[in-house]
Motif scaffolding. Structure first.
Motif, PDB file in Angstrom:
ATOM      1  N   TYR A 179      37.219 -31.654  23.931  1.00  0.00           N
ATOM      2  CA  TYR A 179      38.252 -32.580  23.463  1.00  0.00           C
ATOM      3  C   TYR A 179      37.601 -33.867  22.976  1.00  0.00           C
ATOM      4  O   TYR A 179      36.623 -34.338  23.549  1.00  0.00           O
ATOM      5  CB  TYR A 179      39.244 -32.900  24.580  1.00  0.00           C
ATOM      6  CG  TYR A 179      40.161 -31.745  24.892  1.00  0.00           C
ATOM      7  CD1 TYR A 179      41.258 -31.475  24.079  1.00  0.00           C
ATOM      8  CD2 TYR A 179      39.932 -30.920  25.971  1.00  0.00           C
ATOM      9  CE1 TYR A 179      42.092 -30.408  24.348  1.00  0.00           C
ATOM     10  CE2 TYR A 179      40.763 -29.849  26.249  1.00  0.00           C
ATOM     11  CZ  TYR A 179      41.838 -29.601  25.429  1.00  0.00           C
ATOM     12  OH  TYR A 179      42.658 -28.551  25.686  1.00  0.00           O
ATOM     13  N   THR A 180      38.168 -34.435  21.915  1.00  0.00           N
ATOM     14  CA  THR A 180      37.642 -35.691  21.393  1.00  0.00           C
ATOM     15  C   THR A 180      37.989 -36.827  22.349  1.00  0.00           C
ATOM     16  O   THR A 180      38.956 -36.748  23.115  1.00  0.00           O
ATOM     17  CB  THR A 180      38.214 -35.997  20.005  1.00  0.00           C
ATOM     18  OG1 THR A 180      39.630 -36.125  20.105  1.00  0.00           O
ATOM     19  CG2 THR A 180      37.833 -34.922  18.999  1.00  0.00           C
ATOM     20  N   LEU A 181      37.212 -37.881  22.292  1.00  0.00           N
ATOM     21  CA  LEU A 181      37.423 -39.024  23.167  1.00  0.00           C
ATOM     22  C   LEU A 181      38.810 -39.650  22.996  1.00  0.00           C
ATOM     23  O   LEU A 181      39.483 -39.919  23.992  1.00  0.00           O
ATOM     24  CB  LEU A 181      36.318 -40.069  22.928  1.00  0.00           C
ATOM     25  CG  LEU A 181      36.338 -41.288  23.818  1.00  0.00           C
ATOM     26  CD1 LEU A 181      36.246 -40.894  25.286  1.00  0.00           C
ATOM     27  CD2 LEU A 181      35.199 -42.213  23.452  1.00  0.00           C
TER      28      LEU A 181
ATOM     29  N   LEU B 197      32.378 -36.648  23.451  1.00  0.00           N
ATOM     30  CA  LEU B 197      31.664 -36.849  24.705  1.00  0.00           C
ATOM     31  C   LEU B 197      30.753 -35.645  24.928  1.00  0.00           C
ATOM     32  O   LEU B 197      31.110 -34.529  24.561  1.00  0.00           O
ATOM     33  CB  LEU B 197      32.645 -36.943  25.885  1.00  0.00           C
ATOM     34  CG  LEU B 197      33.499 -38.194  25.948  1.00  0.00           C
ATOM     35  CD1 LEU B 197      34.541 -38.044  27.061  1.00  0.00           C
ATOM     36  CD2 LEU B 197      32.638 -39.406  26.195  1.00  0.00           C
ATOM     37  N   PRO B 198      29.594 -35.860  25.533  1.00  0.00           N
ATOM     38  CA  PRO B 198      28.720 -34.712  25.786  1.00  0.00           C
ATOM     39  C   PRO B 198      29.396 -33.699  26.710  1.00  0.00           C
ATOM     40  O   PRO B 198      30.028 -34.077  27.701  1.00  0.00           O
ATOM     41  CB  PRO B 198      27.512 -35.332  26.493  1.00  0.00           C
ATOM     42  CG  PRO B 198      27.555 -36.771  26.166  1.00  0.00           C
ATOM     43  CD  PRO B 198      28.998 -37.120  25.948  1.00  0.00           C
TER      44      PRO B 198
ATOM     45  N   ASN C 177      32.510 -27.385  19.120  1.00  0.00           N
ATOM     46  CA  ASN C 177      33.939 -27.596  18.919  1.00  0.00           C
ATOM     47  C   ASN C 177      34.297 -29.058  19.108  1.00  0.00           C
ATOM     48  O   ASN C 177      33.707 -29.749  19.933  1.00  0.00           O
ATOM     49  CB  ASN C 177      34.752 -26.766  19.911  1.00  0.00           C
ATOM     50  CG  ASN C 177      34.614 -25.293  19.664  1.00  0.00           C
ATOM     51  OD1 ASN C 177      34.539 -24.857  18.525  1.00  0.00           O
ATOM     52  ND2 ASN C 177      34.556 -24.510  20.720  1.00  0.00           N
ATOM     53  N   ALA C 178      35.295 -29.491  18.368  1.00  0.00           N
ATOM     54  CA  ALA C 178      35.920 -30.802  18.541  1.00  0.00           C
ATOM     55  C   ALA C 178      37.416 -30.549  18.493  1.00  0.00           C
ATOM     56  O   ALA C 178      37.958 -30.178  17.450  1.00  0.00           O
ATOM     57  CB  ALA C 178      35.484 -31.769  17.453  1.00  0.00           C
TER      58      ALA C 178
ATOM     59  N   TYR D 167      38.325 -28.073  15.520  1.00  0.00           N
ATOM     60  CA  TYR D 167      37.357 -28.100  14.430  1.00  0.00           C
ATOM     61  C   TYR D 167      36.015 -27.556  14.914  1.00  0.00           C
ATOM     62  O   TYR D 167      35.663 -27.731  16.070  1.00  0.00           O
ATOM     63  CB  TYR D 167      37.129 -29.539  13.933  1.00  0.00           C
ATOM     64  CG  TYR D 167      38.365 -30.226  13.445  1.00  0.00           C
ATOM     65  CD1 TYR D 167      38.767 -30.107  12.119  1.00  0.00           C
ATOM     66  CD2 TYR D 167      39.137 -31.009  14.289  1.00  0.00           C
ATOM     67  CE1 TYR D 167      39.908 -30.750  11.665  1.00  0.00           C
ATOM     68  CE2 TYR D 167      40.269 -31.660  13.843  1.00  0.00           C
ATOM     69  CZ  TYR D 167      40.650 -31.522  12.536  1.00  0.00           C
ATOM     70  OH  TYR D 167      41.780 -32.159  12.088  1.00  0.00           O
ATOM     71  N   ARG D 168      35.285 -26.918  14.014  1.00  0.00           N
ATOM     72  CA  ARG D 168      33.881 -26.558  14.253  1.00  0.00           C
ATOM     73  C   ARG D 168      33.070 -27.573  13.465  1.00  0.00           C
ATOM     74  O   ARG D 168      33.206 -27.678  12.243  1.00  0.00           O
ATOM     75  CB  ARG D 168      33.549 -25.164  13.750  1.00  0.00           C
ATOM     76  CG  ARG D 168      33.973 -24.026  14.618  1.00  0.00           C
ATOM     77  CD  ARG D 168      33.396 -24.040  15.981  1.00  0.00           C
ATOM     78  NE  ARG D 168      32.085 -23.381  16.050  1.00  0.00           N
ATOM     79  CZ  ARG D 168      31.388 -23.308  17.154  1.00  0.00           C
ATOM     80  NH1 ARG D 168      31.832 -23.829  18.261  1.00  0.00           N
ATOM     81  NH2 ARG D 168      30.235 -22.708  17.163  1.00  0.00           N
TER      82      ARG D 168
END
Length: 131
Positions: free
Chosen positions: A84-86, A79-80, A47-48, A55-56
């Motif tokens: 959630y996106t950076l 991020l690993p 996931n993002a 988003y997948r």
């Protein structure tokens, strides 16, 4: 092991391209430092999440023929081990710390909770010397 790569696209474009993204060629193993190119071993989904959409996306995995270990190539907006996106994390942390004015946080249904933001802030301060 995880390697980062800047695909020069945003999360939406990356998700739309799927497995057709321009994945890098890894010429050296980060584990054993062998100078043989790693070959693409497959993909996995993750996931993002941004403030407005989830988003997948596909993450490419590579395999070293020497040490037989794998390497995942993450886009630079992730991020690993975080969904959630950076940019989303960074925006929310700055807004909650009062470093920037709050802009439409009420209209963004997918933002982290207050506990999540506190976790990000603690992790940031704990790792400042590494940054």
């Amino acid at each position: 092991m995880i390697r980062f790569h800047d695909f020069q696209v945003d999360v939406q474009t990356y998700a739309q391209r799927g497995k057709q993204n321009d994945f890098p060629l890894l010429k050296r193993c980060p584990h054993c430092q062998a100078k043989r190119p790693l070959y693409r071993h497959g993909y996995y989904e993750r996931n993002a999440v941004t403030s407005h959409q989830s988003y997948r996306i596909w993450i490419a995995r590579y395999h070293c023929p020497e040490c037989r270990r794998t390497v995942a190539v993450l886009p630079s907006f992730l991020l690993p081990y975080f969904q959630y996106t950076l940019p989303t994390i960074w925006r929310v942390v700055k807004e909650r710390l009062g470093l920037t004015p709050k802009r439409g946080m009420e209209e963004a249904p997918l933002l982290p909770t207050d506990e999540g933001v506190l976790f990000y802030v603690r992790r940031l301060f704990r790792n400042l010397n590494h940054l």
